[in-house]
Every structure is written in C-alpha cells, then in structure tokens.
Enzyme design. Structure first.
Site, PDB file in Angstrom:
ATOM      1  N   GLU A 175      42.928  40.275  34.962  1.00 49.20           N
ATOM      2  CA  GLU A 175      41.883  41.114  35.530  1.00 49.20           C
ATOM      3  C   GLU A 175      41.230  42.274  34.460  1.00 49.20           C
ATOM      4  OE1 GLU A 175      42.679  42.544  39.370  1.00 49.20           O
ATOM      5  OE2 GLU A 175      42.991  40.412  40.161  1.00 49.20           O
ATOM      6  N   GLU A 361      45.356  34.025  41.600  1.00 48.04           N
ATOM      7  CA  GLU A 361      45.906  35.023  42.619  1.00 48.04           C
ATOM      8  C   GLU A 361      44.868  34.812  43.984  1.00 48.04           C
ATOM      9  OE1 GLU A 361      45.916  39.200  42.019  1.00 48.04           O
ATOM     10  OE2 GLU A 361      46.856  38.915  39.934  1.00 48.04           O
TER      11      GLU A 361
END
Ligand code: IFM
Length: 455
Positions: A175, A361
């Site tokens: 991320e 995720e």
C-alpha cells in the site's frame, strides 16, 4: 439472507484446485519484541510513542508477541487448513544503521519463520516493506531522500538472497498510498508529516524503489514471482449529478490510476499531474521506465468503496469523501460492499495487463467479545467474509485472473493510529494474557477451505 443461504452460496469447488487460501499479517502489527534480537526503532516506534498519535496511546512494542509465539500462530493457520501465509520482514531487524553487515539474529528469525511455514504446508508470501522504515533512515530524510532507495535495495538484496531458496513470492511494498499519503499528507501515520508535495515525492521514490527492486529479486531468487500490493478503491459518485461524476474521474486519477498507470508503463495520469501542478514529484530520467517494469502479479488490498462529491474548494482534486447514511458498515465505519470488490477486480483486469491477481488483503473490524462459553461469535465478520469470497468467485467469472485470497488478518493486532481499538482478526487476541481464540469467522473460513462449509 440467513447464514444457511449465505454458506450454501459458495464452496471450495467453486475455485481452482491450486487457488491460494491464506491470511495476511505484518511485522510491526504482530511481532512485538521491539528491543529484542538486535532490532532497532522504526518510524512506527517513534510515532506511536508520541502522545496523541495513536488513539489508545498504545504502541507495537509487545503487540501479539508473535516474535516469541510464531509457532503457535503458524499452527493456527495450519489448523485452519490454509495453504499460504503472508508476512512482512521488519527491516529494523536486518540493518541497524551502524553495522555494514546484516544482523544474523534478524535473518535467523525469518529463516525459522519461513521453515515453520513450509513445515506446515503454508506457502510463504513475503512483503518487504509494510511501513516500518528504520528511524535512522527517517533521520536522514526518509523516503524523500533517494539514498533510502539505495538502502532499500541493499536490504532487499540481503533478504532475498537469504530466503530466496525457500520463498518464491515477494511483494516489494504494501500500500504505497498509505506510506506516502497517510505518512506525509494527512499525517495520520508515521512519520506524521503534512505536506502534499512531500507525500508525492515520497510516493514517487517508493515506486522507483519497487521498480529497481524487481530485477534484484529476480537475480537472487530462482523462479521468483514478484509483485506489489496496492490499496485500491472503487470510486463511486455521491449523486447522479454531472459534477459528482466528474469528481469520480478526478479522485480516481490520484487514488487508483496514479499507481496503476505508472506501474503498467503509462506514466502518471495527465489529469492527476494537471491537478497537482507544481506539487508534482521530481522525476529523474529512467524513473518511469523503472516503475513500469513488468511484474508477475498484482496484489489488491480491498476494503471499501470511496464515495465522492464535487468540492471546488478542496485542493488538489476538488473532491470530498462522503459517508452516506444508508450503507451497511463495519464497527470501524467502513462500508460493506462485496460488489465493490467485483467491480474493482473486473476493472483492473479489463484496463491493465496485470496477469495474475491476488486479493492480498480483505477484512473487517468489529468490536468482538469472548462469550461466557469462551467462543467469539463474530457473525458480522463471518458474513462479510462469505460475501466477499462470493465476490471473488464472481470477479473470476467476470474475467479477473484471481489466483488467491488472503484474509486480513490471522490475528487481532496493532491497527496503526487506532492502536488495539480495532480488531480485524479471524483469531481473537486477549492482549493481557496473549491467549488466542479462533473466532466463528476463522472456523467458517476453515470449513470452506476444507470443503465442509455446507455440511
Ligand atoms: O491493518 C491494515 C494493514 O496494515 C494494511 N491494510 C489495511 C489494514 C486494515 O486497516
């Protein structure tokens, strides 16, 4: 829909035999043992120790004590019947900023951890950077300083050389939006800066480090599979108005396309560059080619769609995120939208040559409690999990080559600026005793993976 209807809607046989069923974790959020084994402070040790930065005033100093309890934790993943496990390496256990040579104790810890995964039939998926930059590098400018890229490449070289015989799946960064923007624009994350130009430069340098790391990993790891994990959001308009529809396009240009376009060799989106104007990062010759290096897969971290409206006074995108009342939400306030995952994966597959896709995720935070019978009945999380796995199956049917799903997370853990107030685990952690209790969601996931959820 009743639970019976939900669970009947899906079975393991809906997925390929070699589909990966995993869980995701990250070092700072679970390991603890902050002063042990030659580990030095990361920016998250500094940030979380600063009053007012973490809501409950906590730090990751102990967290789930996974550093000492990793065998028990891997046993949990194995007992669930999973076949893969995503973890991250703490850079601060490998280099201390003083010694030229890597720390043998740090390397040995991850070596044992990887052996533990392999012994339990868990394919190791290693994230090299999940936000815990060594503080000594931040003291020299952090990711804004291109010397950090060199330090990262050395760290990548050492860790992939050490583990590459056993770990084949490597994620360069988790991320980068959060590293850059929460770390340096809104200041919610370490190191807590508040400057858009700084955030964009950090973002660029992180992406360059990704691009330069890929060939290093490939040189060190036979049969390596290399990718990056992006936090992507479907962007939805707050209304049908033309102004809100245009807001979606602007918001998407920075939130999603900034990463996707650059990683797939198209450069930063013109629209986003125009919007950020002079705040755009300094790009050196060769940077965009480096960032656009072909990878083996893309990891997508999906949690919720972002709903935006036209907001002319908001620099630079002229958009504002809104939170419509009429949506189902988790206890964290995040919208529950399995359809968002279908839309997102289908869009990514349609617009970019990603090759294999993984949901690296996906998960939900609810305020769980251990019942009088000792069980944790997290029905809402279980239903979230079921509906998102149905969405994965539907996205595959819609043409996205999704080869695996990693639930966030194996354990409740340190949720960054929310501290321990947010629980995302399939396993409950009672922090005072460190006792682990597999929740109803974890039991259901296990039943699905074992092909027993419909019995
Ligand atoms: O806990 C985080 C993780 O570290 C990165 N992705 C989102 C999760 C939930 O907020």
């Amino acid at each position: 829909m009743t639970f019976n209807d939900l669970t009947k809607a899906i079975s393991r046989s809906d997925f390929a035999n070699d589909f990966l069923w995993g869980v995701s974790t990250s070092a700072y959020q679970i390991e603890g043992a902050a002063d042990i084994g030659g580990r030095v402070p990361s920016i998250w040790d500094t940030f979380s120790a600063t009053p007012g930065k973490v809501r409950d005033g906590s730090t990751g100093a102990v967290a789930c004590d996974h550093y000492h309890r990793w065998e028990e934790d891997l046993d949990l993943a194995q007992a669930m019947g999973l076949n893969s496990y995503r973890f991250s390496i703490a850079w601060t256990r490998i280099f201390n900023g003083v010694d030229e040579q890597p720390n043998p104790e740090g390397l040995a810890f991850y070596s044992r951890l990887v052996d533990g995964m392999l012994a339990r039939g868990l394919q190791p998926w290693c994230t090299l950077y999940h936000w815990d930059l060594p503080q000594y590098l931040q003291d020299q400018g952090g990711w804004e300083n291109r010397a950090t890229i060199d330090a990262y490449l050395r760290y990548v070289d050492v860790t992939t050389t050490h583990l590459g015989g056993r770990v084949k799946h490597w994620i360069t960064h988790n991320e980068p939006w959060c590293t850059a923007m929460h770390g340096n624009w809104d200041g919610m994350h370490a190191p807590g800066n508040k400057s858009l130009p700084l955030a964009l430069q950090v973002c660029h340098n992180v992406l360059v480090s990704h691009g330069l790391a890929v060939p290093v990993i490939r040189a060190n790891v036979a049969d390596a599979k290399v990718g990056i994990a992006l936090s992507l959001h479907p962007i939805k308009p707050a209304s049908d108005s033309a102004a809100d529809q245009e807001a979606v396009v602007r918001h998407d240009a920075l939130r999603n396309r900034w990463f996707l376009d650059a990683l797939y060799g198209r450069g930063y989106p013109e629209l986003a560059l125009r919007l950020v104007g002079e705040d755009a990062p300094m790009v050196l010759p060769g940077d965009m080619e480096a960032i656009g290096v072909p990878c083996d897969f893309l990891g997508v971290n999906y949690y919720f769609p972002e709903v935006v409206t036209n907001a002319p006074d908001q620099y630079p995108l002229r958009t504002a995120i809104v939170h419509p009342q009429d949506r189902q939400r988790t206890d964290f306030g995040w919208e529950v939208s399995p359809q968002g995952l279908v839309d997102l994966m289908a869009r990514v597959a349609r617009e970019y040559p990603t090759g294999d896709l993984y949901v690296t995720e996906n998960g939900s935070s609810y305020d769980d409690h251990v019942g009088a019978d000792g069980a944790v009945d997290d029905t809402a999380r279980r239903d979230y999990l079921i509906r998102h796995l149905v969405a994965v199956r539907d996205a595959i049917a819609a043409g996205a080559h999704i080869k695996g799903y990693f639930a966030w997370s194996l354990l409740d853990n340190f949720e960054w600026s929310e501290g321990y107030l947010r629980r995302f685990g399939l396993t409950y952690v009672d922090y005072p005793t460190q006792r682990r209790t597999v929740k109803q969601s974890g039991h259901w996931y296990s039943a699905l993976v074992r092909g027993q959820n419909q019995q």
